[in-house]
Design a protein around this motif. Structure first.
Motif, mmCIF file in Angstrom:
data_model
loop_
_atom_site.group_PDB
_atom_site.id
_atom_site.type_symbol
_atom_site.label_atom_id
_atom_site.label_comp_id
_atom_site.label_asym_id
_atom_site.label_seq_id
_atom_site.Cartn_x
_atom_site.Cartn_y
_atom_site.Cartn_z
ATOM 1 N N HIS A 2 0.807 -1.216 0.000
ATOM 2 C CA HIS A 2 0.000 0.000 0.000
ATOM 3 C C HIS A 2 0.843 1.270 0.000
ATOM 4 C CE1 HIS A 2 -4.160 -1.629 0.931
ATOM 5 N NE2 HIS A 2 -3.400 -2.644 0.618
ATOM 6 N N ASP A 3 2.122 1.089 -0.320
ATOM 7 C CA ASP A 3 3.010 2.247 -0.269
ATOM 8 C C ASP A 3 2.686 3.260 -1.363
ATOM 9 O OD1 ASP A 3 5.852 0.187 0.575
ATOM 10 O OD2 ASP A 3 4.215 1.006 1.793
ATOM 11 N N HIS A 4 2.292 2.746 -2.545
ATOM 12 C CA HIS A 4 2.119 3.635 -3.680
ATOM 13 C C HIS A 4 0.661 4.049 -3.840
ATOM 14 C CE1 HIS A 4 6.139 2.488 -4.586
ATOM 15 N NE2 HIS A 4 5.811 1.229 -4.723
ATOM 16 N N LEU A 5 0.469 5.278 -4.292
ATOM 17 C CA LEU A 5 -0.892 5.724 -4.603
ATOM 18 C C LEU A 5 -1.387 4.999 -5.855
ATOM 19 C CD1 LEU A 5 -3.306 7.620 -4.321
ATOM 20 C CD2 LEU A 5 -2.083 9.233 -5.772
ATOM 21 N N GLU A 38 3.868 8.098 -6.218
ATOM 22 C CA GLU A 38 3.633 8.332 -4.788
ATOM 23 C C GLU A 38 2.598 9.433 -4.628
ATOM 24 O OE1 GLU A 38 5.375 6.329 -2.959
ATOM 25 O OE2 GLU A 38 6.652 5.675 -4.631
ATOM 26 N N LYS A 39 2.048 9.481 -3.419
ATOM 27 C CA LYS A 39 1.103 10.530 -3.075
ATOM 28 C C LYS A 39 1.750 11.910 -3.248
ATOM 29 C CE LYS A 39 -1.842 11.602 0.912
ATOM 30 N NZ LYS A 39 -1.268 12.918 1.257
ATOM 31 N N LEU A 77 -4.964 1.282 -7.562
ATOM 32 C CA LEU A 77 -5.129 2.554 -6.869
ATOM 33 C C LEU A 77 -5.143 2.232 -5.383
ATOM 34 C CD1 LEU A 77 -5.644 5.594 -7.430
ATOM 35 C CD2 LEU A 77 -8.068 5.088 -7.186
ATOM 36 N N GLU A 78 -4.182 2.710 -4.668
ATOM 37 C CA GLU A 78 -3.973 2.336 -3.264
ATOM 38 C C GLU A 78 -4.044 0.825 -3.094
ATOM 39 O OE1 GLU A 78 -6.761 4.836 -1.099
ATOM 40 O OE2 GLU A 78 -5.037 6.044 -0.456
ATOM 41 N N ARG A 97 -12.041 10.104 -6.986
ATOM 42 C CA ARG A 97 -10.673 9.857 -6.541
ATOM 43 C C ARG A 97 -9.646 10.127 -7.638
ATOM 44 N NH1 ARG A 97 -10.756 4.029 -4.122
ATOM 45 N NH2 ARG A 97 -8.590 4.546 -3.653
ATOM 46 N N GLN A 180 -7.299 12.108 -5.302
ATOM 47 C CA GLN A 180 -5.925 11.723 -4.959
ATOM 48 C C GLN A 180 -5.006 11.883 -6.168
ATOM 49 O OE1 GLN A 180 -7.863 8.113 -3.859
ATOM 50 N NE2 GLN A 180 -6.626 8.001 -2.001
#
Lengths: 544, 340
Positions: A2-5, A38-39, A77-78, A97, A180
């Protein structure tokens, strides 16, 4: 996990093509694309047309434009794959989103509804805010994006605001639901450079302010360098290179990337002697029959065998000047002298030989050619019209001209639809050359082409000039092209000639305000250029 | 080499005075349409009067039949005022028509306006109910066809409507009579209405002619609605709507429909005009006492005041309905409604 958006894994996108007279077949548009975002970060997708960059961008909304299908891979996505969601499921993501900003905001806004209502529509449809909250957020975004009169801006209709404002309103529409991720699809390509820099700055400021991640799609490496953290270079649906913006611009690893970085660096020395005048425009004013004036007292001249570049934004009157010279639009005042002889104002009264000596190349080669004529017919027409050539002689001359434009006689029986954009423009050049003109008016002949293809066309034009001593009046909005080909330059603004002279003088200080603004707005292949340009602007306005 | 570098950054004067038409484009355009319609109506009145005048055959000869001696013909012509110059008669007729007086019928001697009033009421009654059924049905089916584009419902709607438009209207009329009046006996034929009939009775009586008219006009409007919405559907703002996560039905109603109004209203107006003007055949088939039948009868006996009056009223309906459609299309255009 779940690190990456956003994580795209091994994406494959196909479409069905229907070649005439053959059974339909599936073609692969994009293959083997993987990346992470990334976010709050911005990834630039760059490539020529057909590289698949928009297609990849739209896959983040699980959308295929015009029959395009995502057939393989994952779009996470997430950490959750959005591709198998189905119609209803994907609707909860689109507009809430992940949002999309299209290239042409003018077309992407519904002409029948107010801007404000359209900006908050998705937010309300997804039930993310109350109407009052959404309106408040829209107002905040209009302010952040630097729109004029933010409190009443939403009450206006799309046709009531300018192109640059619409593009910013589109960004506000995308940001409104607090997404996001936003996919920007060439948001500044259709704008003038002086407008582009403002919109670019507004977008950059807004996504930083709201901490939104973005996929930024463009064909202009200098633009993407200003806004992206990472850049992915694409070609023919495959990844060529991926790296930080800095690495791609300053130390590209791949040959193709290097070509893209260096494409607009060409410079040419101007001719020393600019006195042997071929075309002279004296105090020309022109307007349309409804009394709307477009040109105000323009005087300039073009020496034999040289190139005069006319630079200006859309609406500056540069194309109108070309129409006046051709006789399509007779001037209301002033005169045009060609090779020492005054030209009749109206096209219909000009002799056939006068017509022959001035030819035109258009921006859209596509629409300037009859799609039902072969290349041979298109190029052959001026040959029979001006020189009475027929049969084998005509065909031989067409083949010769095709050699001239580096295409070869094999194209003689092809139709325009079978040619690429660059090849079409070459055919248009051959058609102009067929008349053996002394002057060719080039109306933005490369602005619809990819940078590398455009460079090929410019080189061809320069070579032809060296061989045939033809003069060019080259209309463009692109300073890089001016540097690459011009001997003298005319800068136009709102129908007036702002500055005219040899290139070395026009492009060197001291500048007038408009030329200064124009030159400073041209993006440079340099990280941090945007901030520098904005800072120098601010200093000037403070100094004034 | 002379120095030709010039500098001037002054913007050109843009503060040209704006005309009335630029400041109020909507009002100007609507006034223009009204004026044009009036002019057109006037031109049509000239054409009708001139055309009827130029027709071969003569009321007096037809009326008198075998006893048409030159003296008797001349007497009747003098009685009707036909010996006076055409221009005088035209302006007399026009002056009366503007006040709603179309003169007296040559055949019966009764007031044309009075007779037409009743007939026109009947025609409008029929047209109104045909329109009430067909317009919403056509627009609804058109939207449905777009929603199910290229799928079975779309194809069925298309085929049925195409079949309906391909059959001549009298044939549809006879088919309906055969099935509903003769075989199943659930509808009345002939569809003749009387003054003494109640509203419900009237509705039942006009069921078959109204159904025939619905079939005739439905396909045209339906297909135009479908085409208009489809052309809007391919525009970039519809993609925008989809990428906002709106449902397909919401996108069609909120984003496609407002931009498809102009072409749809135009075709609806044409068909409404047809319902009033073009029902001659249907009225004759169903023996319905409307304007169409009245006009046909008048033509056979050369009863010119009636023919002229009918012609002018038909033309007025056509022009007014098209004018209304034009105005709606103008008002529906946000560029005209909200000038810069």
């Amino acid at each position: 996990m779940h690190d990456h958006l956003l994580s795209v894994r091994n994406l494959k996108i196909e479409a069905t093509s229907y070649p005439p007279g053959e059974p339909p077949k599936d073609i692969t548009i994009v293959e083997g694309i993987s990346f992470d975002l990334e976010k709050g970060k911005v990834l630039g997708l760059i490539g020529e047309s057909g590289a698949g960059k928009s297609t990849i961008g739209l896959s983040a909304l699980a959308y295929g434009r015009g029959g395009v299908r995502i057939t393989g891979g994952e779009v996470l996505l997430e950490g959750k794959d959005i591709l198998p969601l189905g119609k209803r499921g994907i609707r909860t993501i689109r507009g809430a989103r992940v949002c999309y900003v299209a290239q042409s905001a003018a077309a992407a806004f519904n002409p029948a509804h107010k801007l404000g209502d359209q900006v908050i529509e998705a937010t309300l449809a997804h039930g993310l805010m109350s109407e009052a909250e959404a309106r408040k957020r829209a107002l905040y975004l209009f302010e952040v994006l630097g729109l004029p009169n933010p409190d009443t801006f939403g009450d206006r209709f799309p046709h009531q605001v300018s192109g640059g404002q619409l593009q910013r309103a589109m960004t506000a529409m995308a940001l409104c639901s607090n997404p996001q991720l936003i996919v920007f699809d060439e948001p500044t390509t259709a704008l003038d450079v002086t407008t582009q820099i403002d919109v670019l700055a507004a977008i950059k400021h807004a996504i930083e302010e709201t901490d939104t991640a973005a996929l930024y799609i463009t064909h202009d490496l200098a633009v993407v360098a200003q806004i992206s953290d990472h850049i992915m270079v694409l070609r023919h649906g495959h990844m060529v290179e991926y790296g930080t913006a800095q690495q791609i611009i300053e130390a590209p690893r791949e040959e193709y990337t290097r070509a893209l970085v260096n494409v607009r660096q060409k410079k040419r020395e101007e001719a020393a002697d600019q006195t042997d005048t071929l075309l002279k425009v004296d105090n020309v004013s022109a307007g349309y029959s409804n009394g709307f004036k477009v040109l105000f007292d323009v005087s300039l001249h073009l020496p034999k065998g040289q190139t005069l570049a006319i630079v200006g934004e859309s609406g500056s009157g540069k194309s109108t000047l070309a129409r006046v010279i051709t006789g399509l639009l007779p001037p209301s005042e002033g005169s045009i002298t060609f090779d020492g002889k005054q030209l009749t104002p109206a096209l219909k009264q000009r002799s056939r030989d006068d017509l022959r000596r001035i030819q035109l190349i258009y921006q859209m080669a596509d629409t300037a050619m009859n799609p039902r004529q072969t290349v041979g017919q298109i190029i052959g027409r001026p040959l029979s019209f001006y020189f009475g050539l027929h049969g084998a002689k005509k065909r031989a001359r067409v083949a010769e001209l095709l050699e001239e434009i580096e295409m070869g006689s094999g194209f003689i029986d092809r139709y325009p639809a079978e040619l690429s954009g660059g090849q079409k423009q070459r055919v248009a050049i051959a058609r102009a050359l067929a008349a053996e003109p002394e002057l060719i008016l080039c109306d933005e002949p490369t602005s619809a082409l990819d940078p590398l293809v455009a460079e090929g066309i410019l080189n061809l034009l320069l070579r032809l000039q060296a061989e045939t001593q033809v003069s060019y009046l080259f209309i463009t909005h692109d300073i890089a092209i001016v540097r690459a080909i011009a001997d003298s330059v005319a800068v136009m603004h709102r129908g007036k000639l702002v500055r005219f002279g040899p290139k070395s003088k026009v492009l060197a200080p001291p500048f007038d305000d408009y030329t200064d603004l124009l030159l400073k707005s041209v993006p440079e292949m340099e990280i941090g250029w945007l901030e520098k340009a904005l800072a120098s602007r601010k200093m000037e306005s403070a100094g004034n | 080499m002379t120095d030709t570098t010039e500098t001037s950054a002054l913007p050109p004067e843009t503060s040209q005075r704006r005309s009335l038409g630029e400041r109020f484009p909507l009002a100007t355009l609507i006034l223009q349409r009204l004026g044009l319609s009036a002019l057109l109506l006037f031109a049509v009145s000239v054409l009708i009067f001139g055309g009827v005048e130029a027709l071969p055959g003569d009321f007096a000869t037809t009326y008198l039949g075998q006893s048409a001696t030159p003296q008797a013909v001349a007497n009747i012509r003098a009685d009707l005022g036909l010996d006076r110059p055409i221009v005088t008669r035209y302006f007399e007729w026009l002056g009366g028509a503007v006040q709603g007086d179309f003169g007296n019928s040559w055949a019966s001697g009764n007031s044309v306006s009075e007779q037409i009033g009743r007939r026109l009421g009947n025609s409008l009654f029929l047209a109104f109910f045909a329109a009430v059924v067909s317009v919403p049905l056509a627009v609804g089916l058109g939207m449905l066809a777009v929603f199910y584009r290229d799928r079975v419902p779309d194809k069925i709607i298309n085929i049925v409507s195409l079949a309906a438009i391909s059959l001549p209207e009298f044939f549809i009329g006879y088919l309906l009579i055969l099935f509903f009046a003769v075989n199943m006996r659930i509808a009345t034929f002939p569809a003749t209405v009387y003054d003494s009939m109640g509203f419900i009775d009237r509705l039942q009586t006009i069921a078959l002619p109204a159904a025939t008219l619905v079939f005739v006009v439905l396909a045209h409007m339906m297909r135009m609605t479908r085409a208009a919405i489809l052309s809007v559907m391919s525009s970039a703002y519809m993609e925008s709507a989809e990428l906002k996560g709106l449902s397909a039905m919401r996108a069609i109603i909120k984003h496609a429909a407002p931009n498809a109004i102009a072409p749809i209203v135009n075709v609806v107006a044409l068909n409404l005009a047809y319902l009033v003007v073009g029902v001659v055949v249907v009225e004759v088939v169903f023996v319905y006492p409307g304007m169409g039948q009245y006009m046909v009868d008048a033509v056979t006996v050369r009863d010119m005041p009636v023919v002229q009056a009918c012609g002018l009223i038909f033309a007025a309906f056509y022009i007014i309905l098209n004018m209304v459609a034009d105005i709606i299309a103008i008002v529906a255009n946000p560029r005209l409604r909200h000038p810069r």
